[in-house]
Scaffold this motif. Structure first.
Motif, short mmCIF file in Angstrom:
data_model
loop_
_atom_site.label_atom_id
_atom_site.label_comp_id
_atom_site.label_asym_id
_atom_site.label_seq_id
_atom_site.Cartn_x
_atom_site.Cartn_y
_atom_site.Cartn_z
N ILE A 128 21.04 -18.59 -37.31
CA ILE A 128 22.82 -18.65 -37.07
C ILE A 128 22.40 -18.91 -35.86
N HIS A 129 21.85 -19.50 -35.20
CA HIS A 129 22.77 -19.86 -33.79
C HIS A 129 22.90 -21.33 -34.03
N ASP A 130 21.90 -22.38 -34.67
CA ASP A 130 21.96 -23.04 -34.79
C ASP A 130 23.25 -24.21 -35.46
N ARG A 131 23.53 -22.91 -36.38
CA ARG A 131 24.87 -23.19 -37.73
C ARG A 131 26.32 -23.23 -36.57
N VAL A 132 26.44 -22.58 -35.90
CA VAL A 132 26.95 -21.74 -35.33
C VAL A 132 28.00 -22.68 -33.71
N ASP A 133 28.42 -22.62 -33.94
CA ASP A 133 29.36 -23.45 -32.53
C ASP A 133 29.63 -22.56 -31.16
N ARG A 134 28.40 -22.44 -29.72
CA ARG A 134 28.89 -21.70 -29.12
C ARG A 134 29.86 -21.21 -28.80
N ASP A 135 31.19 -21.96 -29.40
CA ASP A 135 32.33 -20.67 -28.41
C ASP A 135 32.40 -19.60 -29.52
N ILE A 136 32.02 -19.39 -30.29
CA ILE A 136 32.43 -18.64 -31.46
C ILE A 136 31.45 -17.57 -30.62
#
Length: 189
Positions: A128-136
Motif C-alpha cells: 500500500i505504501h508504494d501506491r499512496v502519496d506520502r501526503d496521505i
C-alpha cells in the motif's frame, strides 16, 4: 537520557565553582575554621578540597538525575530527533510483532501514537505504501496529532483510521472472497 544529563552536569557545573575558590568548609564536615600553616598539612587541605569537589559532583548528579526523570522535563531535554527515532523504532517493532507485514497483498497499516513522547507514526506495508502519496500518511498523522493535542484521542484515532481506510478501499477494494487477515483493534502498551 537522564543519566547522560546528570553525568554532564556533574562534570561541568562544579567546574564553575573553581574560579570562586571551592573550599572544603562549604560542605559541612569536610572543613573547619582552623587551618594548619605547616607544609605537612598541605596534603590534608588538598584531600579536603578534592573531597568537597567530589561531594559537589555527587550532589549535582543526583539532583539533575531526579529532575530529568520527571516526564515533562525528560521530553523537554531529549532532542526531537532522538524521540522521533525511538518512536519510529518502537512503531516498526510493533508493526512486525503484530504480523502486519504478513498480509497477502502487503497492505498492513499501523497507526502508532507515543503519548509520553508526543509523537505519531503511520507505518504502511510495501503493497500500500508504494501506491499512496506520502501526503496521505502525513494527513493521517496531522489529524491524529491535532486531536491528541486537544485531548480527544478517540476521535483522533477514528479520523486517522477513516483516512487510512479510504485509501485502502480505493487501492484494494473489497472482493467477493475477501477475508479480514488482521484484527482491527487498539493495542495499548
Amino acid at each position: 537520557m537522564s543519566l547522560g544529563w546528570a553525568a554532564m552536569a556533574a562534570l561541568l557545573l562544579p567546574l564553575g565553582l573553581v574560579p570562586l575558590g571551592v573550599e572544603p568548609r562549604w560542605i559541612a564536615g569536610l572543613g573547619d575554621s582552623w587551618e594548619a600553616a605547616h607544609l605537612a598539612s598541605r596534603s590534608l587541605s588538598i584531600a579536603q578540597a578534592i573531597s568537597a569537589y567530589a561531594v559537589l559532583q555527587a550532589m549535582v548528579f543526583i539532583i539533575v538525575f531526579l529532575v530529568t526523570c520527571i516526564p515533562v522535563i525528560r521530553r523537554w531535554v531529549t532532542p526531537r530527533s532522538v524521540r522521533r527515532s525511538r518512536v519510529r523504532r518502537a512503531a516498526m517493532q510493533q508493526f512486525l510483532a503484530h504480523g502486519l507485514h504478513t498480509t497477502e497483498h502487503r497492505t498492513g497499516v499501523l497507526i502508532f501514537a507515543a503519548l509520553s513522547d508526543h509523537q505519531v507514526e503511520v507505518i504502511a506495508d510495501a503493497g500500500i505504501h508504494d501506491r499512496v502519496d506520502r501526503d496521505i500518511w502525513a494527513q493521517a498523522v496531522d489529524v491524529l496529532t491535532e486531536r491528541l493535542r486537544s485531548g480527544d484521542a478517540a476521535e483522533g484515532f477514528e479520523a486517522a483510521i477513516k483516512i487510512v481506510g479510504e485509501v485502502l478501499a480505493l487501492h484494494f477494494p473489497p472482493r467477493a472472497n475477501d477475508i479480514n487477515e488482521l484484527p482491527n483493534r487498539l493495542v495499548e502498551l
